[in-house]
Design an enzyme around this catalytic site. Structure first.
Site, PDB file in Angstrom:
ATOM      1  N   GLU A 113       1.345 -14.094   1.204  1.00  0.00           N
ATOM      2  CA  GLU A 113       0.639 -14.185  -0.213  1.00  0.00           C
ATOM      3  C   GLU A 113       1.073 -14.729  -1.137  1.00  0.00           C
ATOM      4  OE1 GLU A 113      -1.956  -9.630   1.148  1.00  0.00           O
ATOM      5  OE2 GLU A 113      -1.347  -9.868  -0.608  1.00  0.00           O
ATOM      6  N   GLY A 139       0.691  -0.856   0.013  1.00  0.00           N
ATOM      7  CA  GLY A 139       0.538  -0.170  -0.375  1.00  0.00           C
ATOM      8  C   GLY A 139       1.030   1.599  -0.270  1.00  0.00           C
ATOM      9  N   ASP A 159       3.817   2.088  -0.921  1.00  0.00           N
ATOM     10  CA  ASP A 159       3.726   2.285  -2.736  1.00  0.00           C
ATOM     11  C   ASP A 159       3.080   3.122  -3.336  1.00  0.00           C
ATOM     12  OD1 ASP A 159       6.681   1.629  -2.139  1.00  0.00           O
ATOM     13  OD2 ASP A 159       6.616  -0.193  -2.502  1.00  0.00           O
ATOM     14  N   THR A 160       1.946   2.116  -3.945  1.00  0.00           N
ATOM     15  CA  THR A 160       1.592   1.611  -5.077  1.00  0.00           C
ATOM     16  C   THR A 160      -0.415   2.068  -4.595  1.00  0.00           C
ATOM     17  OG1 THR A 160       1.007  -0.236  -4.728  1.00  0.00           O
ATOM     18  CG2 THR A 160       2.337   0.815  -5.992  1.00  0.00           C
ATOM     19  N   ARG A 161      -0.554   2.043  -3.385  1.00  0.00           N
ATOM     20  CA  ARG A 161      -2.365   2.055  -3.418  1.00  0.00           C
ATOM     21  C   ARG A 161      -3.358   3.287  -4.411  1.00  0.00           C
ATOM     22  NH1 ARG A 161      -5.054  -0.444   0.504  1.00  0.00           N
ATOM     23  NH2 ARG A 161      -4.188  -1.297   1.483  1.00  0.00           N
ATOM     24  N   GLY A 165      -2.804  -7.926  14.887  1.00  0.00           N
ATOM     25  CA  GLY A 165      -1.929  -8.765  15.665  1.00  0.00           C
ATOM     26  C   GLY A 165      -0.701  -9.275  14.637  1.00  0.00           C
TER      27      GLY A 165
END
Length: 213
Positions: free
Chosen positions: A121, A55, A57-59, A87
């Site tokens: 991810e 986020g 960098d590019t969101r 958490g």
């Protein structure tokens, strides 16, 4: 000077992509009668695209444009809008969304590998790619594919700054995933000759038809 142009991917598993593309195109045709601005498929947990990005960098720039362009083209996109996870436990729903997506697009930017969540991810994407034939379409946003593959340059610096906090097993798993995805020929933002409009147009065209101009 080498001509600066967007490269079409030649090594993606296109046999799997072609089947996914038929389903996307068929549903898009069905949706024309009742268009929706929602990126979530109605009555289904299956997404066309899982969009992974850092986020910071590019969101607010690249990813917003890409996301809106895909949605406007009738493509169902899962985008994690929660920059901070509670958490130290990554949301299982997030990993399940990857499993339930036909195509994963990691936007590999300078600070991507400084995020534990992005790396988790990416590991899930590579597992789905190897085990389920999922298509992974990497975007190298202002980074070199070789820097991702070997964790070098500013990309590598961001990775190693944060990796010391985690176990050797986790770090080894992340490095393997980065190596695998960095080895896939994807789109490089810095080699798009005519700006991001051409980039978006060609990516969307590729997702819908399997070809680009």
């Amino acid at each position: 000077m080498e001509e600066r142009k967007m490269k079409r991917v030649s090594s993606w598993p296109l046999s799997n992509f072609d089947q996914n593309n038929k389903e996307i195109t068929h549903r898009k045709a069905d949706d024309n009668a009742a268009p929706s601005s929602s990126a979530t498929p109605k009555g289904s947990n299956i997404y066309d695209v899982f969009l992974s990005f850092r986020g910071m960098d590019t969101r607010k720039t690249f990813v917003d444009h890409l996301y809106n362009g895909l949605v406007d083209a009738g493509i169902y996109v899962f985008r994690d809008d929660d920059e901070l996870h509670e958490g130290e436990k990554i949301d299982n729903n997030l990993l399940q969304a990857i499993k339930n997506s036909k195509i994963s697009i990691p936007v590999l930017s300078q600070n991507y590998a400084s995020s534990k969540w992005c790396l988790k991810e990416l590991v899930q994407m590579t597992e789905c790619m190897k085990n389920n034939g999922q298509v992974v379409l990497p975007i190298f946003y202002r980074v070199e594919p070789t820097d991702v593959q070997h964790q070098e340059g500013s990309f590598g610096e961001a990775f190693f700054r944060s990796s010391g906090k985690y176990s050797e097993e986790e770090v080894a798993e992340w490095k393997q995933a980065l190596h695998e995805v960095g080895s896939i020929k994807g789109w490089e933002s810095e080699k798009t000759a005519n700006g991001y409009f051409i980039f978006y147009r060609n990516l969307i065209l590729f997702l819908l038809t399997g070809s680009c101009l």
